[in-house]
Design an enzyme around this catalytic site. Structure first.
Site, PDB file in Angstrom:
ATOM      1  N   ASP A 131      -7.193   6.566   1.459  1.00 25.54           N
ATOM      2  CA  ASP A 131      -6.415   7.744   1.839  1.00 25.54           C
ATOM      3  C   ASP A 131      -6.811   8.984   1.048  1.00 25.54           C
ATOM      4  O   ASP A 131      -6.882  10.092   1.600  1.00 25.54           O
ATOM      5  CB  ASP A 131      -4.903   7.479   1.750  1.00 25.54           C
ATOM      6  CG  ASP A 131      -4.451   6.941   0.406  1.00 25.54           C
ATOM      7  OD1 ASP A 131      -5.286   6.831  -0.521  1.00 25.54           O
ATOM      8  OD2 ASP A 131      -3.253   6.624   0.271  1.00 25.54           O
ATOM      9  N   THR A 132      -7.131   8.836  -0.235  1.00 28.97           N
ATOM     10  CA  THR A 132      -7.553  10.002  -1.008  1.00 28.97           C
ATOM     11  C   THR A 132      -8.879  10.559  -0.506  1.00 28.97           C
ATOM     12  O   THR A 132      -9.210  11.720  -0.739  1.00 28.97           O
ATOM     13  CB  THR A 132      -7.692   9.664  -2.504  1.00 28.97           C
ATOM     14  OG1 THR A 132      -8.722   8.681  -2.676  1.00 28.97           O
ATOM     15  CG2 THR A 132      -6.389   9.125  -3.075  1.00 28.97           C
ATOM     16  N   SER A 190       0.847  -1.197   0.000  1.00 29.46           N
ATOM     17  CA  SER A 190       0.000   0.000   0.000  1.00 29.46           C
ATOM     18  C   SER A 190       0.871   1.230   0.000  1.00 29.46           C
ATOM     19  O   SER A 190       2.085   1.159   0.239  1.00 29.46           O
ATOM     20  CB  SER A 190      -0.917   0.002   1.220  1.00 29.46           C
ATOM     21  OG  SER A 190      -0.149   0.096   2.404  1.00 29.46           O
ATOM     22  N   GLU A 240      -8.290  -0.698  -8.967  1.00 31.31           N
ATOM     23  CA  GLU A 240      -8.234  -1.425  -7.700  1.00 31.31           C
ATOM     24  C   GLU A 240      -9.425  -1.067  -6.836  1.00 31.31           C
ATOM     25  O   GLU A 240     -10.142  -0.105  -7.125  1.00 31.31           O
ATOM     26  CB  GLU A 240      -6.943  -1.087  -6.921  1.00 31.31           C
ATOM     27  CG  GLU A 240      -5.666  -1.500  -7.602  1.00 31.31           C
ATOM     28  CD  GLU A 240      -4.420  -1.144  -6.807  1.00 31.31           C
ATOM     29  OE1 GLU A 240      -3.328  -1.500  -7.265  1.00 31.31           O
ATOM     30  OE2 GLU A 240      -4.540  -0.514  -5.733  1.00 31.31           O
ATOM     31  N   GLU A 250     -10.896   2.546  -7.295  1.00 30.24           N
ATOM     32  CA  GLU A 250     -10.009   3.365  -8.112  1.00 30.24           C
ATOM     33  C   GLU A 250     -10.194   3.020  -9.591  1.00 30.24           C
ATOM     34  O   GLU A 250     -10.215   1.837  -9.959  1.00 30.24           O
ATOM     35  CB  GLU A 250      -8.558   3.138  -7.711  1.00 30.24           C
ATOM     36  CG  GLU A 250      -8.244   3.556  -6.275  1.00 30.24           C
ATOM     37  CD  GLU A 250      -6.803   3.297  -5.918  1.00 30.24           C
ATOM     38  OE1 GLU A 250      -5.909   3.861  -6.576  1.00 30.24           O
ATOM     39  OE2 GLU A 250      -6.563   2.498  -4.985  1.00 30.24           O
ATOM     40  N   ARG A 252       3.727   9.858   5.868  1.00 26.95           N
ATOM     41  CA  ARG A 252       2.640  10.831   5.884  1.00 26.95           C
ATOM     42  C   ARG A 252       2.251  11.096   7.331  1.00 26.95           C
ATOM     43  O   ARG A 252       1.800  10.208   8.038  1.00 26.95           O
ATOM     44  CB  ARG A 252       1.457  10.278   5.084  1.00 26.95           C
ATOM     45  CG  ARG A 252       0.346  11.277   4.870  1.00 26.95           C
ATOM     46  CD  ARG A 252      -0.653  10.776   3.845  1.00 26.95           C
ATOM     47  NE  ARG A 252      -1.275   9.541   4.222  1.00 26.95           N
ATOM     48  CZ  ARG A 252      -1.480   8.507   3.403  1.00 26.95           C
ATOM     49  NH1 ARG A 252      -1.102   8.562   2.153  1.00 26.95           N
ATOM     50  NH2 ARG A 252      -2.074   7.414   3.828  1.00 26.95           N
ATOM     51  N   GLY A 260       2.144   2.951  -2.209  1.00 23.70           N
ATOM     52  CA  GLY A 260       3.232   3.001  -3.166  1.00 23.70           C
ATOM     53  C   GLY A 260       4.446   2.175  -2.807  1.00 23.70           C
ATOM     54  O   GLY A 260       5.422   2.131  -3.566  1.00 23.70           O
TER      55      GLY A 260
END
Length: 396
Positions: free
Chosen positions: A286-287, A160, A279, A267, A364, A162
């Protein structure tokens, strides 16, 4: 008849949260608004959700023996997975015994790795996706790259934000991409997916809520990723009515096949009026943190409500909004966020600081939220707030 009794009694509701990051923290807060007891679990102590939960356990979600022991000891009314890497066979087994897994153990099993959900969407449901191949070793990987062609994207089947993801632009990148994928998987080295590049205009996350009242959609969310990790998101993403209709049809089809109640982050790539599935996550995305300022019920509030068997029939959208992730680099357990009075000087700006206990590399650590008359201005407003933020990384 839905009911919730007094918290931390034998008539109350208890949720076991598997994964306690910033998304799990918001889910915990929303569940507690309903008087639900929350027990947070993660692989490290001091995780964000643990800071607000009633109790917590520290262990690896991939440790099936410990996972089963904790579930049997806690006897939760709901088990909510909030991370991808979980010993899902344990959840499947316990669901068959009567435990309630959100949205379902099948959904968790299929979406915890990219292979399960890609085969479901493309091969069982007939939904258009990017071309793909899977590989278990270096020889299979090189063959997959040859079949898909260069350029292509390489990802561990289980990761996850990236982690482990890279782009092969020339043949010289093949060895490096394999190494990155093996080091970045949530469950360690293993199987990877090689995906062909998709020609698209933009990509979206369509938050899809399945509740006892049916299936409901949030406004589409546009986003920008850097190395596979989200940096910006905004809502709504402008798109044609035909593309939005197709996206909703695909999201309903995929989430319907997965089943259960809760929010799903679907997504998709958009090219004109064409929609290509990418996906799906059976949990807040998160977005979707932008919904903390753009809607009357954030994605976390929607998830909590649906999981508890309560209806979601209407989502009130306030207007154009944006989020910008606060990513900090270093090796430390002490970060200071400064100049916050300037960060919040403009109307319509908010900040969330997640409270993660340390950084190793980059992480993050918070998010800036903004509203405006247009999504473009909301993004610019979030940028201005971000530029005002001062971050001091202190030595351990």
């Amino acid at each position: 008849m839905a009911q919730i009794g007094s918290v931390q009694t034998n008539v109350g509701k208890k949720v076991l949260l598997l994964g306690s990051g910033e998304l799990g923290k918001e889910v915990t807060i929303e569940l507690q608004r309903y008087g639900v007891e929350v027990v947070a679990c993660d692989r490290y102590a001091g995780a964000p959700a643990m800071q607000v939960a009633h109790r917590h356990h520290v262990f690896s979600m991939l440790d099936g023996e410990t996972l089963e022991r904790v579930i049997r000891e806690e006897r939760p009314d709901h088990i909510i997975p909030e991370v991808e890497a979980i010993a899902t066979p344990v959840l499947v087994k316990l669901e068959q015994e009567g435990f309630n897994v959100t949205p379902t153990a099948k959904a968790t099993l299929l979406t915890m790795n990219r292979e399960g959900i890609r085969r479901l969407a493309a091969e069982e449901l007939g939904i258009k996706t990017s071309p793909y191949r899977f590989a278990s070793d270096k020889a299979e990987f090189e063959a997959a790259v040859g079949e898909i062609g260069i350029p292509c994207v390489v990802k561990p089947i289980m990761s996850s934000s990236g982690h482990g993801q890279s782009v092969i632009k020339t043949a010289d990148d093949i060895d490096t991409a394999w190494k990155i994928a093996q080091e970045g998987g949530r469950a360690g080295a293993g199987r990877v997916i090689v995906e062909g590049f998709v020609d698209f205009d933009y990509e979206i996350t369509l938050l899809t809520v399945r509740s006892c009242a049916g299936t409901t959609f949030c406004q589409p969310i546009g986003h920008i990723q850097v190395d596979g990790d989200y940096r910006y998101s905004w809502q709504p993403q402008a798109m044609s009515s035909r593309a939005l209709e197709q996206a909703q049809e695909i999201a309903a089809k995929v989430t319907g096949a997965l089943g259960g109640y809760g929010i799903f982050g679907v997504e998709m790539f958009i090219k004109g009026d064409e929609v290509i599935f990418s996906e799906v996550s059976p949990r807040p995305h998160d977005t979707g943190m932008v919904t903390m300022i753009s809607q009357d019920m954030s994605e976390f509030a929607l998830h909590a409500r649906a999981v508890l068997g309560l209806p979601v029939s209407d989502i009130r959208f306030y207007g154009p909004s944006a989020s910008r992730a606060i990513v900090v680099e270093g090796d430390t357990d002490k970060v200071v966020f400064k100049n916050l009075e300037k960060v919040l000087a403009e109307p319509g700006v908010q900040i969330r600081i997640f409270g993660k206990p340390e950084i190793v590399g980059h992480r993050r650590m918070g998010v800036i939220l903004a509203t405006a008359e247009t999504t473009e201005e909301a993004i610019r407003k979030a940028d201005r707030a971000f530029d005002a933020l001062e971050i001091e990384v202190l030595p351990r």
